[in-house]
Scaffold this motif. Structure first.
Motif, PDB file in Angstrom:
ATOM      1  N   GLU A 128       0.830  -1.212   0.000  1.00 36.57           N
ATOM      2  CA  GLU A 128       0.000   0.000   0.000  1.00 36.57           C
ATOM      3  C   GLU A 128       0.862   1.258   0.000  1.00 36.57           C
ATOM      4  N   ALA A 129       2.066   1.157   0.545  1.00 36.14           N
ATOM      5  CA  ALA A 129       2.992   2.286   0.554  1.00 36.14           C
ATOM      6  C   ALA A 129       3.725   2.417  -0.780  1.00 36.14           C
ATOM      7  N   GLY A 130       3.473   1.465  -1.690  1.00 36.06           N
ATOM      8  CA  GLY A 130       4.130   1.509  -2.994  1.00 36.06           C
ATOM      9  C   GLY A 130       5.564   1.026  -2.966  1.00 36.06           C
ATOM     10  N   ILE A 144      14.647   5.109   2.875  1.00 35.22           N
ATOM     11  CA  ILE A 144      13.693   5.422   1.816  1.00 35.22           C
ATOM     12  C   ILE A 144      13.853   6.871   1.391  1.00 35.22           C
ATOM     13  N   THR A 145      13.354   7.171   0.210  1.00 36.24           N
ATOM     14  CA  THR A 145      13.445   8.537  -0.316  1.00 36.24           C
ATOM     15  C   THR A 145      12.513   9.466   0.463  1.00 36.24           C
ATOM     16  N   ASP A 146      12.813  10.741   0.415  1.00 37.56           N
ATOM     17  CA  ASP A 146      11.950  11.737   1.066  1.00 37.56           C
ATOM     18  C   ASP A 146      10.543  11.689   0.480  1.00 37.56           C
ATOM     19  N   GLU A 147      10.451  11.524  -0.838  1.00 34.91           N
ATOM     20  CA  GLU A 147       9.138  11.475  -1.490  1.00 34.91           C
ATOM     21  C   GLU A 147       8.307  10.304  -0.960  1.00 34.91           C
ATOM     22  N   LYS A 148       8.915   9.139  -0.858  1.00 38.23           N
ATOM     23  CA  LYS A 148       8.200   7.958  -0.355  1.00 38.23           C
ATOM     24  C   LYS A 148       7.810   8.171   1.110  1.00 38.23           C
ATOM     25  N   ALA A 149       8.699   8.781   1.883  1.00 39.60           N
ATOM     26  CA  ALA A 149       8.404   9.051   3.291  1.00 39.60           C
ATOM     27  C   ALA A 149       7.185   9.964   3.424  1.00 39.60           C
ATOM     28  N   HIS A 150       7.101  10.982   2.596  1.00 47.09           N
ATOM     29  CA  HIS A 150       5.963  11.907   2.661  1.00 47.09           C
ATOM     30  C   HIS A 150       4.659  11.205   2.276  1.00 47.09           C
ATOM     31  N   GLN A 151       4.733  10.259   1.336  1.00 44.86           N
ATOM     32  CA  GLN A 151       3.539   9.487   0.968  1.00 44.86           C
ATOM     33  C   GLN A 151       3.068   8.627   2.148  1.00 44.86           C
ATOM     34  N   ILE A 152       4.008   7.969   2.813  1.00 52.94           N
ATOM     35  CA  ILE A 152       3.663   7.128   3.972  1.00 52.94           C
ATOM     36  C   ILE A 152       3.125   7.997   5.107  1.00 52.94           C
ATOM     37  N   PHE A 153       3.792   9.123   5.326  1.00 47.24           N
ATOM     38  CA  PHE A 153       3.368  10.076   6.358  1.00 47.24           C
ATOM     39  C   PHE A 153       1.911  10.475   6.134  1.00 47.24           C
ATOM     40  N   ALA A 154       1.563  10.834   4.902  1.00 51.36           N
ATOM     41  CA  ALA A 154       0.196  11.249   4.579  1.00 51.36           C
ATOM     42  C   ALA A 154      -0.797  10.103   4.793  1.00 51.36           C
TER      43      ALA A 154
END
Length: 185
Positions: A128-130, A144-154
């Motif tokens: 689900e986190a991609g 993990i990348t900052d972009e992926k972290a922000h997606q998980i955070f959201a």
């Protein structure tokens, strides 16, 4: 004779090139586009056991002897999403590294204190986190990348915190796992 030597030399050059390619592939860390295994970055996913539910109030992350180098690279302020292994298999919260690495002995002799940034949630799977991560024995941390972290955070922030009854249930469900495994998450 010269022809045979020429053929052998070309063959040897071809084999050497193939060996070099294979060695280069083997020396690269296991990774995907959005992550690297057992490396440190600003955002990471820490693999933890379900025994974490017995320690939600006193959170720390432990590392085995073979991950000493990784543990010593951790610094205050870095972020760890906490991924609870089987049977939960979910990223269930986010913590900030709150101390330098200390040596404490035991099964996981290297440890850092953590503080909650996003308290325990129902969680999201790695899929689900991609992320195409399949944690294996020996994997303890994924940068993990900052972009992926922000997606998980959201995704986590869109969920309600686990209520006290659910946390008590999970504590009861996994307290023996914690005790039996002497786990430091």
């Amino acid at each position: 004779m010269d022809d045979r030597i020429s053929v052998l030399e070309r063959s040897l050059i071809g084999l050497t090139e193939r060996v070099n390619i294979l060695e280069a592939r083997l020396s690269k860390p296991k990774s995907g586009g959005d992550y690297q295994t057992n490396t440190v970055s600003n955002y990471m996913i820490k693999i933890v056991y379900p025994g974490i539910f017995a320690r939600v109030d006193k959170l720390n992350a432990g590392f085995p002897n073979n991950r000493k180098k990784v543990a010593l690279q951790l610094t205050k302020g870095q972020f760890m999403f906490l991924y609870v292994t089987s049977p939960e298999k979910k990223i269930m919260g986010l913590a900030r590294v709150a101390s330098e690495c200390k040596q404490i002995g035991g099964r996981w002799p290297y440890s850092v204190d953590l503080e909650w940034v996003i308290h325990p949630k129902p969680g999201i799977s790695l899929t689900e986190a991609g992320l195409d991560i399949r944690p294996r024995v020996g994997d303890t941390l994924f940068s993990i990348t900052d972009e992926k972290a922000h997606q998980i955070f959201a995704a986590l922030n869109s969920q309600d915190d686990l209520d006290s009854n659910t946390l008590k249930y999970l504590f009861e469900k996994y307290k023996d796992f914690y005790k039996d495994n002497d786990t430091d998450i």
